[in-house]
Design a protein around this motif. Structure first.
Motif, PDB file in Angstrom:
ATOM      1  N   VAL A   1      46.880  37.439  43.710  1.00 48.61           N
ATOM      2  CA  VAL A   1      45.550  36.742  43.723  1.00 48.61           C
ATOM      3  C   VAL A   1      45.615  35.292  43.577  1.00 48.61           C
ATOM      4  O   VAL A   1      45.041  34.250  44.248  1.00 48.61           O
ATOM      5  CB  VAL A   1      44.823  37.137  42.271  1.00 48.61           C
ATOM      6  CG1 VAL A   1      43.738  36.104  41.711  1.00 48.61           C
ATOM      7  CG2 VAL A   1      44.315  38.641  42.467  1.00 48.61           C
ATOM      8  N   VAL A   2      46.769  34.851  42.888  1.00 54.91           N
ATOM      9  CA  VAL A   2      47.100  33.385  42.964  1.00 54.91           C
ATOM     10  C   VAL A   2      47.263  32.880  44.103  1.00 54.91           C
ATOM     11  O   VAL A   2      46.827  31.656  44.846  1.00 54.91           O
ATOM     12  CB  VAL A   2      48.058  33.074  41.959  1.00 54.91           C
ATOM     13  CG1 VAL A   2      48.786  31.581  41.988  1.00 54.91           C
ATOM     14  CG2 VAL A   2      47.917  33.292  40.219  1.00 54.91           C
TER      15      VAL A   2
ATOM     16  N   SER B   1      45.586  29.408  48.791  1.00 49.89           N
ATOM     17  CA  SER B   1      45.488  29.235  50.139  1.00 49.89           C
ATOM     18  C   SER B   1      44.328  28.365  50.730  1.00 49.89           C
ATOM     19  O   SER B   1      44.146  27.885  51.491  1.00 49.89           O
ATOM     20  CB  SER B   1      45.329  30.617  50.897  1.00 49.89           C
ATOM     21  OG  SER B   1      44.295  31.136  50.889  1.00 49.89           O
ATOM     22  N   GLY B   2      43.319  28.449  49.762  1.00 54.08           N
ATOM     23  CA  GLY B   2      41.955  27.692  49.948  1.00 54.08           C
ATOM     24  C   GLY B   2      41.307  28.197  51.235  1.00 54.08           C
ATOM     25  O   GLY B   2      40.381  27.868  51.530  1.00 54.08           O
TER      26      GLY B   2
ATOM     27  N   GLU C   1      32.173  32.795  47.025  1.00 55.34           N
ATOM     28  CA  GLU C   1      32.035  34.165  46.005  1.00 55.34           C
ATOM     29  C   GLU C   1      33.154  35.225  45.979  1.00 55.34           C
ATOM     30  O   GLU C   1      33.454  35.597  44.968  1.00 55.34           O
ATOM     31  CB  GLU C   1      31.085  35.140  46.896  1.00 55.34           C
ATOM     32  CG  GLU C   1      29.450  34.423  46.883  1.00 55.34           C
ATOM     33  CD  GLU C   1      29.206  34.072  45.355  1.00 55.34           C
ATOM     34  OE1 GLU C   1      29.266  34.983  44.460  1.00 55.34           O
ATOM     35  OE2 GLU C   1      28.428  32.969  45.116  1.00 55.34           O
ATOM     36  N   ALA C   2      34.104  35.114  46.942  1.00 59.73           N
ATOM     37  CA  ALA C   2      35.508  35.976  46.953  1.00 59.73           C
ATOM     38  C   ALA C   2      36.436  35.102  46.066  1.00 59.73           C
ATOM     39  O   ALA C   2      36.962  35.930  45.154  1.00 59.73           O
ATOM     40  CB  ALA C   2      36.009  36.017  48.159  1.00 59.73           C
ATOM     41  N   SER C   3      36.182  33.651  45.903  1.00 64.01           N
ATOM     42  CA  SER C   3      37.212  33.116  44.973  1.00 64.01           C
ATOM     43  C   SER C   3      36.762  33.405  43.813  1.00 64.01           C
ATOM     44  O   SER C   3      37.791  33.527  42.912  1.00 64.01           O
ATOM     45  CB  SER C   3      36.973  31.725  45.324  1.00 64.01           C
ATOM     46  OG  SER C   3      37.771  31.295  46.758  1.00 64.01           O
TER      47      SER C   3
ATOM     48  N   GLU D   1      38.002  36.045  38.666  1.00 60.14           N
ATOM     49  CA  GLU D   1      37.775  36.946  37.366  1.00 60.14           C
ATOM     50  C   GLU D   1      38.814  38.240  37.293  1.00 60.14           C
ATOM     51  O   GLU D   1      39.301  38.489  36.122  1.00 60.14           O
ATOM     52  CB  GLU D   1      36.279  37.724  37.638  1.00 60.14           C
ATOM     53  CG  GLU D   1      35.087  36.431  37.410  1.00 60.14           C
ATOM     54  CD  GLU D   1      33.783  36.909  37.799  1.00 60.14           C
ATOM     55  OE1 GLU D   1      33.848  38.110  38.460  1.00 60.14           O
ATOM     56  OE2 GLU D   1      32.840  36.334  37.579  1.00 60.14           O
ATOM     57  N   ARG D   2      39.286  38.451  38.696  1.00 58.28           N
ATOM     58  CA  ARG D   2      39.981  39.791  38.691  1.00 58.28           C
ATOM     59  C   ARG D   2      41.671  39.033  38.007  1.00 58.28           C
ATOM     60  O   ARG D   2      42.278  39.805  37.166  1.00 58.28           O
ATOM     61  CB  ARG D   2      40.455  40.223  39.679  1.00 58.28           C
ATOM     62  CG  ARG D   2      41.544  41.228  40.148  1.00 58.28           C
ATOM     63  CD  ARG D   2      41.031  42.501  39.640  1.00 58.28           C
ATOM     64  NE  ARG D   2      41.986  43.606  40.198  1.00 58.28           N
ATOM     65  CZ  ARG D   2      41.699  44.818  39.809  1.00 58.28           C
ATOM     66  NH1 ARG D   2      40.910  45.330  39.134  1.00 58.28           N
ATOM     67  NH2 ARG D   2      42.776  45.829  40.201  1.00 58.28           N
ATOM     68  N   GLY D   3      41.842  37.886  38.484  1.00 56.79           N
ATOM     69  CA  GLY D   3      43.202  37.186  37.823  1.00 56.79           C
ATOM     70  C   GLY D   3      42.960  37.113  36.496  1.00 56.79           C
ATOM     71  O   GLY D   3      44.228  37.167  35.566  1.00 56.79           O
TER      72      GLY D   3
END
Length: 80
Positions: free
Chosen positions: A21-22, A27-28, A33-35, A40-42
């Motif tokens: 995730v990190v 990577s940018g 929305e995916a970020s 949130e998952r991270g």
């Protein structure tokens, strides 16, 4: 990103996914929305890893052994 619920992951699985995730966030190249979803998952993965580490630390702290291997009580890990 794994579909496995965070609560069902081992520490090793969660830390490996947190690293992925990190890397993705760093990577940018991920859309906004995916970020947000990755962040949130991270956050959930980080919390899960901290809980697993705290539980392990408590277990180790409870198992202070004497020279003959008998349990002699509890001592916090950072106490000297």
């Amino acid at each position: 990103m794994s579909e496995t619920p965070v609560a069902e992951m081992s520490f090793e699985q969660a830390i490996a996914e947190l690293e992925r995730v990190v890397t993705q966030l760093d990577s940018g190249s991920v859309e906004l929305e995916a970020s947000i979803a990755l962040y949130e998952r991270g956050a959930k993965l980080k919390e899960h890893c901290e809980a697993k580490l705290n539980a392990a630390e408590e277990k180790v702290a409870k198992l202070t052994l004497s020279a003959d291997g008998a349990a002699v009580g509890t001592t916090p890990l950072d106490a000297e």
